[in-house]
Design a protein around this motif. Structure first.
Motif, short mmCIF file in Angstrom:
data_model
loop_
_atom_site.label_atom_id
_atom_site.label_comp_id
_atom_site.label_asym_id
_atom_site.label_seq_id
_atom_site.Cartn_x
_atom_site.Cartn_y
_atom_site.Cartn_z
N ARG A 119 22.33 17.02 58.42
CA ARG A 119 21.88 17.22 59.80
C ARG A 119 23.11 17.29 60.70
NH1 ARG A 119 17.03 15.14 62.83
NH2 ARG A 119 16.24 14.97 60.72
N LEU A 120 23.16 18.31 61.54
CA LEU A 120 24.28 18.50 62.46
C LEU A 120 23.79 18.35 63.89
CD1 LEU A 120 25.92 21.67 60.87
CD2 LEU A 120 26.60 19.29 60.56
N ASP A 148 30.89 18.45 67.31
CA ASP A 148 32.22 18.78 66.80
C ASP A 148 32.58 17.93 65.59
OD1 ASP A 148 32.45 20.61 68.86
OD2 ASP A 148 33.53 19.21 70.17
N VAL A 149 32.29 16.64 65.67
CA VAL A 149 32.60 15.73 64.56
C VAL A 149 31.75 16.07 63.35
CG1 VAL A 149 32.47 13.31 63.82
CG2 VAL A 149 33.40 13.88 66.06
N ARG A 203 33.22 17.19 59.76
CA ARG A 203 32.86 16.42 58.58
C ARG A 203 32.19 17.32 57.53
NH1 ARG A 203 29.49 12.31 60.65
NH2 ARG A 203 31.38 11.31 61.37
N TYR A 204 31.29 18.19 57.98
CA TYR A 204 30.61 19.10 57.06
C TYR A 204 31.60 20.07 56.40
CZ TYR A 204 27.66 22.96 55.48
OH TYR A 204 27.07 23.94 54.73
#
Length: 105
Positions: free
Chosen positions: A23-24, A32-33, A37-38
Motif C-alpha cells: 500500500r502506497l 515519498d517515503v 521504500r517500494y
C-alpha cells in the motif's frame, strides 16, 4: 553457477517477492517515503532474481549483446509470470516447450 541459481528455490523466493504490491500513500512526505521504500525493496529482490543470469553476458566475450538480449527476454518472461512455490527446478514456460511436444491425434 548461473544454471544452479536459475534452479534454486532462493531465486524463486526473490522472484515472488518482486510481485508484492504494498500500500502506497497518495500525498505528502508519506508518499515519498513509501515510493522510496517500494523502489529499494523491489530493486533488491530484482537483483536477487537476476544475480546468476547477469553473469552470463560477462563471460560471453564476443556475444555480449546477443546474450544480454536473451537474458533480458528471459527476465521479462519470468517477471510477467505468476508467483510459484519455491522449489528446485527450472521455470520453463509451457509455450517454449510446445514445439518439442508431439501432437497426438
Amino acid at each position: 553457477m548461473a544454471l544452479i541459481w536459475q534452479a534454486a528455490p532462493v531465486k524463486q523466493i526473490c522472484l515472488n517477492r518482486c510481485h508484492r504490491l504494498p500500500r502506497l500513500s497518495a500525498f505528502g512526505t508519506e508518499a515519498d517515503v513509501d515510493c522510496l521504500r517500494y523502489g529499494l525493496a523491489t530493486g533488491g529482490w530484482c537483483v536477487g532474481t537476476l544475480l546468476g543470469s547477469m553473469l552470463l553476458p560477462l563471460v560471453a566475450d564476443h556475444l555480449h549483446l546477443p546474450v544480454m538480449a536473451a537474458v533480458a527476454m528471459v527476465a521479462l518472461i519470468e517477471r510477467a509470470r505468476l508467483a510459484r512455490p519455491a522449489r528446485w527446478g527450472f521455470a520453463v514456460p509451457p509455450s517454449l516447450l510446445a514445439p518439442l511436444v508431439p501432437i497426438r491425434r
